[in-house]
Design a protein around this motif. Structure first.
Motif, PDB file in Angstrom:
ATOM      1  N   ASP A 152       4.523  17.130   2.058  1.00 38.60           N
ATOM      2  CA  ASP A 152       3.244  16.452   1.860  1.00 38.60           C
ATOM      3  C   ASP A 152       3.412  15.016   1.372  1.00 38.60           C
ATOM      4  O   ASP A 152       2.506  14.191   1.525  1.00 38.60           O
ATOM      5  CB  ASP A 152       2.383  17.230   0.857  1.00 38.60           C
ATOM      6  CG  ASP A 152       1.876  18.554   1.418  1.00 38.60           C
ATOM      7  OD1 ASP A 152       1.944  18.729   2.654  1.00 38.60           O
ATOM      8  OD2 ASP A 152       1.429  19.405   0.625  1.00 38.60           O
ATOM      9  N   LYS A 153       4.579  14.724   0.777  1.00 40.18           N
ATOM     10  CA  LYS A 153       4.824  13.364   0.280  1.00 40.18           C
ATOM     11  C   LYS A 153       5.415  12.445   1.349  1.00 40.18           C
ATOM     12  O   LYS A 153       5.598  11.260   1.114  1.00 40.18           O
ATOM     13  CB  LYS A 153       5.785  13.414  -0.914  1.00 40.18           C
ATOM     14  CG  LYS A 153       5.215  14.164  -2.115  1.00 40.18           C
ATOM     15  CD  LYS A 153       6.260  14.251  -3.210  1.00 40.18           C
ATOM     16  CE  LYS A 153       5.746  15.076  -4.377  1.00 40.18           C
ATOM     17  NZ  LYS A 153       6.773  15.222  -5.438  1.00 40.18           N
ATOM     18  N   ILE A 154       5.762  13.017   2.511  1.00 41.34           N
ATOM     19  CA  ILE A 154       6.339  12.229   3.603  1.00 41.34           C
ATOM     20  C   ILE A 154       5.274  12.042   4.673  1.00 41.34           C
ATOM     21  O   ILE A 154       4.829  13.002   5.298  1.00 41.34           O
ATOM     22  CB  ILE A 154       7.564  12.921   4.209  1.00 41.34           C
ATOM     23  CG1 ILE A 154       8.635  13.138   3.137  1.00 41.34           C
ATOM     24  CG2 ILE A 154       8.132  12.094   5.362  1.00 41.34           C
ATOM     25  CD1 ILE A 154       9.835  13.935   3.613  1.00 41.34           C
ATOM     26  N   SER A 155       4.836  10.823   4.859  1.00 41.76           N
ATOM     27  CA  SER A 155       3.882  10.513   5.921  1.00 41.76           C
ATOM     28  C   SER A 155       4.585   9.681   6.982  1.00 41.76           C
ATOM     29  O   SER A 155       5.640   9.086   6.732  1.00 41.76           O
ATOM     30  CB  SER A 155       2.668   9.768   5.368  1.00 41.76           C
ATOM     31  OG  SER A 155       3.069   8.586   4.690  1.00 41.76           O
ATOM     32  N   SER A 156       4.019   9.663   8.172  1.00 43.57           N
ATOM     33  CA  SER A 156       4.691   8.995   9.284  1.00 43.57           C
ATOM     34  C   SER A 156       3.748   8.061  10.022  1.00 43.57           C
ATOM     35  O   SER A 156       2.526   8.247  10.010  1.00 43.57           O
ATOM     36  CB  SER A 156       5.236  10.038  10.266  1.00 43.57           C
ATOM     37  OG  SER A 156       4.182  10.829  10.789  1.00 43.57           O
ATOM     38  N   VAL A 157       4.342   7.062  10.645  1.00 44.67           N
ATOM     39  CA  VAL A 157       3.608   6.154  11.532  1.00 44.67           C
ATOM     40  C   VAL A 157       3.996   6.535  12.956  1.00 44.67           C
ATOM     41  O   VAL A 157       5.129   6.282  13.384  1.00 44.67           O
ATOM     42  CB  VAL A 157       3.961   4.685  11.247  1.00 44.67           C
ATOM     43  CG1 VAL A 157       3.224   3.765  12.223  1.00 44.67           C
ATOM     44  CG2 VAL A 157       3.642   4.325   9.803  1.00 44.67           C
ATOM     45  N   PRO A 158       3.105   7.168  13.712  1.00 46.08           N
ATOM     46  CA  PRO A 158       3.479   7.651  15.044  1.00 46.08           C
ATOM     47  C   PRO A 158       3.559   6.526  16.059  1.00 46.08           C
ATOM     48  O   PRO A 158       2.900   5.484  15.931  1.00 46.08           O
ATOM     49  CB  PRO A 158       2.355   8.638  15.389  1.00 46.08           C
ATOM     50  CG  PRO A 158       1.177   8.132  14.629  1.00 46.08           C
ATOM     51  CD  PRO A 158       1.717   7.540  13.360  1.00 46.08           C
ATOM     52  N   SER A 159       4.370   6.743  17.089  1.00 44.12           N
ATOM     53  CA  SER A 159       4.423   5.795  18.201  1.00 44.12           C
ATOM     54  C   SER A 159       3.191   6.001  19.068  1.00 44.12           C
ATOM     55  O   SER A 159       2.346   6.852  18.791  1.00 44.12           O
ATOM     56  CB  SER A 159       5.697   6.005  19.016  1.00 44.12           C
ATOM     57  OG  SER A 159       5.634   7.241  19.713  1.00 44.12           O
ATOM     58  N   SER A 160       3.101   5.250  20.136  1.00 42.56           N
ATOM     59  CA  SER A 160       1.913   5.331  21.000  1.00 42.56           C
ATOM     60  C   SER A 160       2.176   6.141  22.263  1.00 42.56           C
ATOM     61  O   SER A 160       1.294   6.254  23.111  1.00 42.56           O
ATOM     62  CB  SER A 160       1.462   3.914  21.391  1.00 42.56           C
ATOM     63  OG  SER A 160       2.519   3.221  22.056  1.00 42.56           O
ATOM     64  N   ARG A 161       3.377   6.732  22.398  1.00 40.15           N
ATOM     65  CA  ARG A 161       3.734   7.444  23.629  1.00 40.15           C
ATOM     66  C   ARG A 161       4.034   8.907  23.343  1.00 40.15           C
ATOM     67  O   ARG A 161       5.115   9.234  22.862  1.00 40.15           O
ATOM     68  CB  ARG A 161       4.959   6.804  24.300  1.00 40.15           C
ATOM     69  CG  ARG A 161       4.784   5.344  24.672  1.00 40.15           C
ATOM     70  CD  ARG A 161       5.957   4.901  25.528  1.00 40.15           C
ATOM     71  NE  ARG A 161       5.990   3.464  25.729  1.00 40.15           N
ATOM     72  CZ  ARG A 161       6.860   2.837  26.509  1.00 40.15           C
ATOM     73  NH1 ARG A 161       7.797   3.542  27.152  1.00 40.15           N
ATOM     74  NH2 ARG A 161       6.845   1.527  26.642  1.00 40.15           N
ATOM     75  N   ALA A 162       3.082   9.764  23.627  1.00 41.45           N
ATOM     76  CA  ALA A 162       3.321  11.197  23.520  1.00 41.45           C
ATOM     77  C   ALA A 162       4.022  11.678  24.779  1.00 41.45           C
ATOM     78  O   ALA A 162       3.793  11.166  25.872  1.00 41.45           O
ATOM     79  CB  ALA A 162       2.008  11.942  23.331  1.00 41.45           C
TER      80      ALA A 162
END
Length: 346
Positions: A152-162
């Protein structure tokens, strides 16, 4: 576990992450304490363009510590993205592992999923499992150090390509039948945007069956996730409450059995009318992800994922912090051959 690896005939190759995650060293230290110089390792350093200086420094410290814990080791640095931003980490780790020559005297290969991303860990698991199955005298293990409160303390910035994870692309569509896609997104804190992008990339679906951790160490975890995802579940995905799937936060076999049972029921229900296709999106707990991995390998399920450009980690301790949970699975090897012989013909 200690009794199994205390056997002096065991020689182990460990494949694990050398990243910023505080759980990166746990499995290596446990194994080294028992195996000593009978342990060798491949440590995978995932390189992302958006990594912060603080997390890079933490990863450097973990890598240095891992080299001391397991002196007989090799570090693979894997660029997760190509120059044009395409996620290529799965292909690159598969290529590096394919070039690595495992010593003939290695009796056990262990993949530590604790700190590996799905885009790296899943292709590595599938490749290592296939290699071990081709050598009947070598066992393949999965190990995970899990702590939902740390997750829960680790958040992510996702890329734009699934896209599909390497080795887990959807099979070709059969002729003469309509395709009925069933998407199973694993709900996790702070991953709403990533799952929304994955769902948009999948396109049309027959139904969505969100996967929730229950039972969980925090009895309210499933309720909190339903509250966080309320808008997506009700307004965007239009999920029928009867389609929500639950699996234990502690036991990956529960997730594996749940997904396998769902697959069997869908195949039976749609036989002759539609071609069912289950698409998994494990983005949260690695324990649930391990269960999804086993189901995906056995039933040829697709895995749709959105790679992470960078992570944010808030390591400050809180009152809710609890101890880590360790999971150990043996997926193939001589133990299963002995079981099959004892069971006799079927």
């Amino acid at each position: 576990m200690a009794d199994y690896f205390a056997d002096v005939s065991r020689r182990v190759l460990l494949v694990a992450a050398a990243g910023f995650d505080p759980r990166s060293r746990r499995v290596s230290q446990m194994l080294a304490d028992t195996l000593g110089d009978r342990l060798s390792a491949i440590f995978i350093r995932e390189e992302r363009p958006g990594a912060s200086e603080a997390l890079t420094e933490q990863a450097d410290q973990n890598e240095a510590a891992l080299k001391i814990i397991v002196p007989d080791c090799t570090v693979f640095r894997v660029d997760v993205f190509a120059d044009d931003g395409a996620p290529v980490g799965g292909s690159r780790v598969a290529s590096l592992l394919g070039q690595y020559s495992v010593a003939d005297d290695v009796t056990d290969v262990i993949l530590d999923l604790s700190a590996l991303s799905i885009g790296i860990g899943f292709p590595a698991a599938k490749m290592l499992l296939q290699d071990c199955e081709a050598t009947t005298s070598r066992a393949f293990h999965l190990m995970i150090v899990s702590n939902p409160e740390t997750d829960d303390k680790i958040s992510s910035v996702p890329s734009s390509r699934a896209g599909s994870v390497k080795g887990f692309a959807p099979p070709g569509e059969a002729e003469g039948q309509g395709l009925a896609q069933v998407w199973i997104p694993q709900l996790a804190q702070g991953r709403t945007l990533a799952l929304t992008q994955i769902g948009a990339a999948i396109g049309r679906w027959y139904k969505i069956c969100p996967l929730l951790p229950f039972p969980a160490r925090d009895p309210r975890r499933a309720d909190d996730l339903l509250s966080e995802y309320r808008s997506a579940l009700v307004d965007e995905w239009e999920v029928d409450p009867r389609d929500v799937v639950y699996a234990s936060e502690r036991n990956p076999l529960d997730c594996y059995r749940t997904l396998s049972t769902l697959k069997t029921r869908l195949d039976r229900t749609m036989k002759g009318t539609y071609e069912p296709r289950m698409v998994l999106s494990p983005v949260g707990s690695k324990v649930l992800a391990a269960g999804a991995l086993m189901a995906a390998i056995e039933h040829d399920m697709a895995v749709q994922y959105l790679e992470t450009e960078s992570y944010l980690f808030r390591p400050e301790p809180t009152a809710a912090d609890l101890s880590d949970m360790t999971v150990h699975l043996i997926l193939s090897g001589p133990l299963y051959a002995s079981y099959d012989e004892a069971a006799g013909p079927t």
